[in-house]
Design a protein around this motif. Sequence first.
Motif, PDB file in Angstrom:
ATOM      1  N   ASP A 139       0.839  -1.184   0.000  1.00 58.68           N
ATOM      2  CA  ASP A 139       0.000   0.000   0.000  1.00 58.68           C
ATOM      3  C   ASP A 139       0.879   1.240   0.000  1.00 58.68           C
ATOM      4  OD1 ASP A 139      -2.186  -1.671   0.125  1.00 58.68           O
ATOM      5  OD2 ASP A 139      -2.444  -1.469   2.274  1.00 58.68           O
ATOM      6  N   MET A 140       0.460   2.242  -0.771  1.00 57.92           N
ATOM      7  CA  MET A 140       1.208   3.497  -0.851  1.00 57.92           C
ATOM      8  C   MET A 140       0.225   4.654  -0.777  1.00 57.92           C
ATOM      9  SD  MET A 140       3.729   2.519  -4.014  1.00 57.92           S
ATOM     10  CE  MET A 140       2.534   1.466  -4.829  1.00 57.92           C
ATOM     11  N   SER A 141       0.678   5.759  -0.204  1.00 58.83           N
ATOM     12  CA  SER A 141      -0.125   6.975  -0.126  1.00 58.83           C
ATOM     13  C   SER A 141       0.642   8.120  -0.772  1.00 58.83           C
ATOM     14  CB  SER A 141      -0.400   7.351   1.335  1.00 58.83           C
ATOM     15  OG  SER A 141      -1.184   6.376   1.950  1.00 58.83           O
ATOM     16  N   PHE A 142      -0.080   8.928  -1.540  1.00 52.40           N
ATOM     17  CA  PHE A 142       0.487  10.099  -2.197  1.00 52.40           C
ATOM     18  C   PHE A 142      -0.384  11.296  -1.836  1.00 52.40           C
ATOM     19  CE2 PHE A 142       1.473   6.338  -4.545  1.00 52.40           C
ATOM     20  CZ  PHE A 142       2.780   6.510  -4.970  1.00 52.40           C
ATOM     21  N   SER A 143       0.233  12.447  -1.584  1.00 54.29           N
ATOM     22  CA  SER A 143      -0.553  13.631  -1.251  1.00 54.29           C
ATOM     23  C   SER A 143       0.162  14.890  -1.703  1.00 54.29           C
ATOM     24  CB  SER A 143      -0.834  13.695   0.248  1.00 54.29           C
ATOM     25  OG  SER A 143       0.366  13.809   0.974  1.00 54.29           O
ATOM     26  N   GLY A 144      -0.624  15.952  -1.804  1.00 50.62           N
ATOM     27  CA  GLY A 144      -0.095  17.255  -2.170  1.00 50.62           C
ATOM     28  C   GLY A 144      -1.208  18.276  -2.106  1.00 50.62           C
ATOM     29  N   GLU A 145      -0.827  19.556  -2.197  1.00 49.37           N
ATOM     30  CA  GLU A 145      -1.843  20.596  -2.144  1.00 49.37           C
ATOM     31  C   GLU A 145      -1.375  21.884  -2.796  1.00 49.37           C
ATOM     32  OE1 GLU A 145      -2.469  22.423   1.969  1.00 49.37           O
ATOM     33  OE2 GLU A 145      -1.510  20.506   2.435  1.00 49.37           O
TER      34      GLU A 145
ATOM     35  N   VAL B 110      -6.451  21.585 -11.535  1.00 53.97           N
ATOM     36  CA  VAL B 110      -7.855  21.856 -11.239  1.00 53.97           C
ATOM     37  C   VAL B 110      -8.210  23.193 -11.878  1.00 53.97           C
ATOM     38  CG1 VAL B 110      -9.596  22.108  -9.431  1.00 53.97           C
ATOM     39  CG2 VAL B 110      -7.580  20.682  -8.996  1.00 53.97           C
ATOM     40  N   GLU B 111      -9.332  23.225 -12.608  1.00 58.71           N
ATOM     41  CA  GLU B 111      -9.797  24.453 -13.258  1.00 58.71           C
ATOM     42  C   GLU B 111     -11.230  24.718 -12.827  1.00 58.71           C
ATOM     43  OE1 GLU B 111      -8.984  24.664 -17.496  1.00 58.71           O
ATOM     44  OE2 GLU B 111      -7.546  23.022 -17.240  1.00 58.71           O
ATOM     45  N   TRP B 112     -11.483  25.962 -12.334  1.00 55.95           N
ATOM     46  CA  TRP B 112     -12.815  26.361 -11.895  1.00 55.95           C
ATOM     47  C   TRP B 112     -12.953  27.877 -12.001  1.00 55.95           C
ATOM     48  CZ3 TRP B 112      -8.656  26.432  -8.952  1.00 55.95           C
ATOM     49  CH2 TRP B 112      -8.546  27.373  -7.928  1.00 55.95           C
ATOM     50  N   ASN B 113     -14.101  28.332 -12.413  1.00 59.60           N
ATOM     51  CA  ASN B 113     -14.433  29.765 -12.451  1.00 59.60           C
ATOM     52  C   ASN B 113     -13.311  30.631 -13.032  1.00 59.60           C
ATOM     53  OD1 ASN B 113     -16.837  29.094 -11.170  1.00 59.60           O
ATOM     54  ND2 ASN B 113     -16.035  29.526  -9.143  1.00 59.60           N
ATOM     55  N   GLY B 114     -12.657  30.173 -14.084  1.00 59.62           N
ATOM     56  CA  GLY B 114     -11.575  30.927 -14.691  1.00 59.62           C
ATOM     57  C   GLY B 114     -10.251  30.832 -13.957  1.00 59.62           C
ATOM     58  N   ASN B 115     -10.175  30.027 -12.905  1.00 55.76           N
ATOM     59  CA  ASN B 115      -8.939  29.823 -12.132  1.00 55.76           C
ATOM     60  C   ASN B 115      -8.323  28.479 -12.475  1.00 55.76           C
ATOM     61  OD1 ASN B 115      -9.185  32.181 -10.289  1.00 55.76           O
ATOM     62  ND2 ASN B 115     -11.030  31.093  -9.651  1.00 55.76           N
ATOM     63  N   THR B 116      -7.020  28.396 -12.359  1.00 60.95           N
ATOM     64  CA  THR B 116      -6.307  27.126 -12.554  1.00 60.95           C
ATOM     65  C   THR B 116      -5.228  27.007 -11.487  1.00 60.95           C
ATOM     66  OG1 THR B 116      -6.623  27.233 -14.959  1.00 60.95           O
ATOM     67  CG2 THR B 116      -4.893  25.764 -14.152  1.00 60.95           C
ATOM     68  N   GLU B 117      -5.155  25.843 -10.868  1.00 58.79           N
ATOM     69  CA  GLU B 117      -4.065  25.538  -9.939  1.00 58.79           C
ATOM     70  C   GLU B 117      -3.498  24.179 -10.299  1.00 58.79           C
ATOM     71  OE1 GLU B 117      -5.610  28.107  -6.106  1.00 58.79           O
ATOM     72  OE2 GLU B 117      -5.082  26.008  -5.797  1.00 58.79           O
ATOM     73  N   GLN B 118      -2.182  24.071 -10.185  1.00 53.97           N
ATOM     74  CA  GLN B 118      -1.477  22.831 -10.485  1.00 53.97           C
ATOM     75  C   GLN B 118      -0.581  22.496  -9.311  1.00 53.97           C
ATOM     76  OE1 GLN B 118       0.556  22.887 -14.239  1.00 53.97           O
ATOM     77  NE2 GLN B 118       1.581  20.940 -13.881  1.00 53.97           N
ATOM     78  N   PHE B 119      -0.544  21.217  -8.952  1.00 52.43           N
ATOM     79  CA  PHE B 119       0.322  20.776  -7.863  1.00 52.43           C
ATOM     80  C   PHE B 119       0.677  19.306  -8.046  1.00 52.43           C
ATOM     81  CE2 PHE B 119      -4.060  20.522  -6.557  1.00 52.43           C
ATOM     82  CZ  PHE B 119      -4.198  19.345  -5.839  1.00 52.43           C
ATOM     83  N   THR B 120       1.654  18.846  -7.273  1.00 52.42           N
ATOM     84  CA  THR B 120       2.187  17.492  -7.408  1.00 52.42           C
ATOM     85  C   THR B 120       1.860  16.664  -6.180  1.00 52.42           C
ATOM     86  OG1 THR B 120       4.019  18.365  -8.723  1.00 52.42           O
ATOM     87  CG2 THR B 120       4.316  16.166  -7.786  1.00 52.42           C
ATOM     88  N   LEU B 121       1.460  15.413  -6.410  1.00 52.84           N
ATOM     89  CA  LEU B 121       1.261  14.452  -5.339  1.00 52.84           C
ATOM     90  C   LEU B 121       2.512  13.584  -5.265  1.00 52.84           C
ATOM     91  CD1 LEU B 121      -2.391  13.221  -6.004  1.00 52.84           C
ATOM     92  CD2 LEU B 121      -1.615  15.259  -4.793  1.00 52.84           C
ATOM     93  N   LYS B 122       3.100  13.507  -4.086  1.00 53.14           N
ATOM     94  CA  LYS B 122       4.315  12.715  -3.878  1.00 53.14           C
ATOM     95  C   LYS B 122       4.060  11.645  -2.829  1.00 53.14           C
ATOM     96  CE  LYS B 122       7.723  16.010  -5.345  1.00 53.14           C
ATOM     97  NZ  LYS B 122       8.330  15.276  -6.429  1.00 53.14           N
ATOM     98  N   ASN B 123       4.862  10.606  -2.874  1.00 52.44           N
ATOM     99  CA  ASN B 123       4.748   9.493  -1.921  1.00 52.44           C
ATOM    100  C   ASN B 123       4.945  10.011  -0.494  1.00 52.44           C
ATOM    101  OD1 ASN B 123       4.947   7.082  -0.494  1.00 52.44           O
ATOM    102  ND2 ASN B 123       6.067   6.075  -2.112  1.00 52.44           N
ATOM    103  N   ASP B 124       4.080   9.568   0.413  1.00 49.35           N
ATOM    104  CA  ASP B 124       4.127  10.020   1.806  1.00 49.35           C
ATOM    105  C   ASP B 124       5.124   9.246   2.675  1.00 49.35           C
ATOM    106  OD1 ASP B 124       2.157  11.903   1.350  1.00 49.35           O
ATOM    107  OD2 ASP B 124       0.537  10.585   1.980  1.00 49.35           O
ATOM    108  N   GLU B 125       5.843   8.308   2.131  1.00 53.05           N
ATOM    109  CA  GLU B 125       6.758   7.453   2.912  1.00 53.05           C
ATOM    110  C   GLU B 125       7.195   8.089   4.161  1.00 53.05           C
ATOM    111  OE1 GLU B 125      10.139   5.899   0.831  1.00 53.05           O
ATOM    112  OE2 GLU B 125       8.887   5.162  -0.743  1.00 53.05           O
TER     113      GLU B 125
END
Length: 126
Positions: free
Chosen positions: A21-27, A111-126
């Motif tokens: 099992d692996m977990s990845f997260s980001g924000e 993620v794109e919403w209401n004319g906004n765009t955000e980009q981010f990376t999910l990395k392994n939580d090890e």
Amino acid sequence: MKKITLLGLGVLLLVACGSEDMSFSGESKNWRATIEVSETFNEQQTRDFELLFKGEDQTSIGEFQYSVDSNVVGFGENGISLNEKGTVQNMTKSNETNSKVTGRTDFEVIVEWNGNTEQFTLKNDE
């Protein structure tokens, strides 16, 4: 003694063939995402994705779209809305011919919403 040896061999076999099992997260400023990857005994993977809006007024989001891409898998949705918890969830499964997610896999989320765009990376939580 024979039963103990057989039991020990059975446990070793289960551990050797067990799941990983692996977990990845980001924000980003407004969004947080996780992917939980589980590998089954037949070497298939299940990927549970959750995208969470971090803001106060989730009704301001309306319909939006997101995409998740890596060197192994890609998926996304268009014209969706947040649920009452302010999240979107998506589950995908691999088959024997798909490449597998490893601990070194990074996922790029857009993620794109209401004319906004955000980009981010999910990395392994090890």
